[in-house]
Design an enzyme around this catalytic site. Structure first.
Site, PDB file in Angstrom:
ATOM      1  N   ASP A 125       0.857  -1.195   0.000  1.00 47.03           N
ATOM      2  CA  ASP A 125       0.000   0.000   0.000  1.00 47.03           C
ATOM      3  C   ASP A 125       0.885   1.234   0.000  1.00 47.03           C
ATOM      4  O   ASP A 125       2.078   1.171   0.301  1.00 47.03           O
ATOM      5  CB  ASP A 125      -0.877   0.027   1.260  1.00 47.03           C
ATOM      6  N   ASP A 134       1.491   4.439   2.120  1.00 45.30           N
ATOM      7  CA  ASP A 134       1.178   4.829   3.490  1.00 45.30           C
ATOM      8  C   ASP A 134       0.251   6.040   3.467  1.00 45.30           C
ATOM      9  O   ASP A 134      -0.073   6.569   2.398  1.00 45.30           O
ATOM     10  CB  ASP A 134       2.487   5.116   4.243  1.00 45.30           C
TER      11      ASP A 134
END
Length: 288
Positions: free
Chosen positions: A208, A210
């Site tokens: 992902d 952040d």
């Protein structure tokens, strides 16, 4: 010296396919039991030991992983090269979910973990200027590319305590520091591997962006798990590629990983604690 590869698997990687003569081995160390039994066997003719960092079923938090026991157990088994595989968040647009990053620098922001095998009665200081093994890392990167992964050859990893994810303010601050990825488990693992004189490489799998990212400012665990599943398949193929790249013989490390303790112990021999020395023999017998 015969090579033995040690794999520490992080989130999403709990087993290894294709091991011959495979068995789960339970053992203890002077620092207690490791995270789980260790899956041992041979892969491509090279001995390999796999340790699930969080335990099968993901039972350990990043703070409760028994890092000292994990590294000690691998050392006691005869491991020469440790490859850490872990999930991470990205601070860089170009390091996208699904990409792999070969970590070569760390900023350690953890605070609730024992970070050294050494202590009062036997003090040692090892260099962490270059905390991973460039020679091992280069082979890991090529093995990952051979598995079809996009691999970024350098990266600074911010190790946070967790288990919560970062606030937006924290994420922006870490990004401004020049960090590339963030995770919760590579420290003190890398420090302990250096103390145990093991070559150590860290392959971080981006799950992902952040929370700094305006389009992804909430870390969604569902999306992370979906990305982990795809990363896991590539990670297993990366591991399968390693024996052929590394070979069965472990030559002296050109970067000195296997001699890291040569000048590290500061305590005079007559002042050393015998009980601590007995424990340290598991990881530092060469210099003791």
């Amino acid at each position: 010296m015969k090579r033995m590869i040690g794999i520490i698997g992080g989130s999403g990687l709990y087993d290894i396919d294709g091991l011959q003569d495979a068995r789960w081995l339970t053992l203890d160390t002077p620092w207690g039991p490791p995270s789980d039994a260790i899956f041992t066997g041979t892969l491509g003719g090279v001995p390999l030991a796999f340790l699930p960092r969080h335990g099968r079923g993901h039972v350990h938090t990043p703070s409760t992983v028994p890092y000292r026991a994990n590294i000690a157990a691998l050392k006691m088994l005869g491991v020469t090269d440790v490859v850490s595989i872990s999930a991470c968040g990205s601070f860089r647009e170009e390091m996208a979910p699904g990409d792999f990053v070969l970590v070569d620098q760390f900023i350690d922001r953890t605070f609730a973990r024992e970070k050294s095998f050494f202590s009062t009665g036997c003090v040692a200081h090892v260099s962490m200027a270059h905390p991973t093994c460039p020679a091992l890392g280069a082979e890991v990167a090529e093995a990952a590319r051979g598995a079809g992964a996009t691999v970024h050859p350098h990266g600074t990893y911010l190790a946070m305590e967790g288990p919560q994810f970062s606030s937006v303010a924290e994420s922006r601050m870490y990004r401004s520091w020049g960090c590339d990825v963030i995770g919760m488990t590579n420290m003190p693992e890398a420090k302990l591997a250096r103390e145990a004189e093991l070559c150590y490489a860290s392959l971080a799998m981006v799950t992902d962006y952040d929370s700094w990212h305006e389009g992804h400012d909430t870390v969604d665990i569902t999306e992370i798990l979906a990305t982990l599943q795809g990363n896991s398949a590539r990670a297993k193929e990366t591991i399968a590629n390693l024996p052929a790249r590394l070979g069965a013989e472990h030559a002296p490390c050109p970067h000195g990983c296997d001699t890291a303790l040569d000048h590290a112990i500061m305590t005079a021999p007559e002042a050393r604690d015998p009980a601590l020395l007995d424990r340290l023999k598991a990881i530092a017998a060469r210099v003791l």
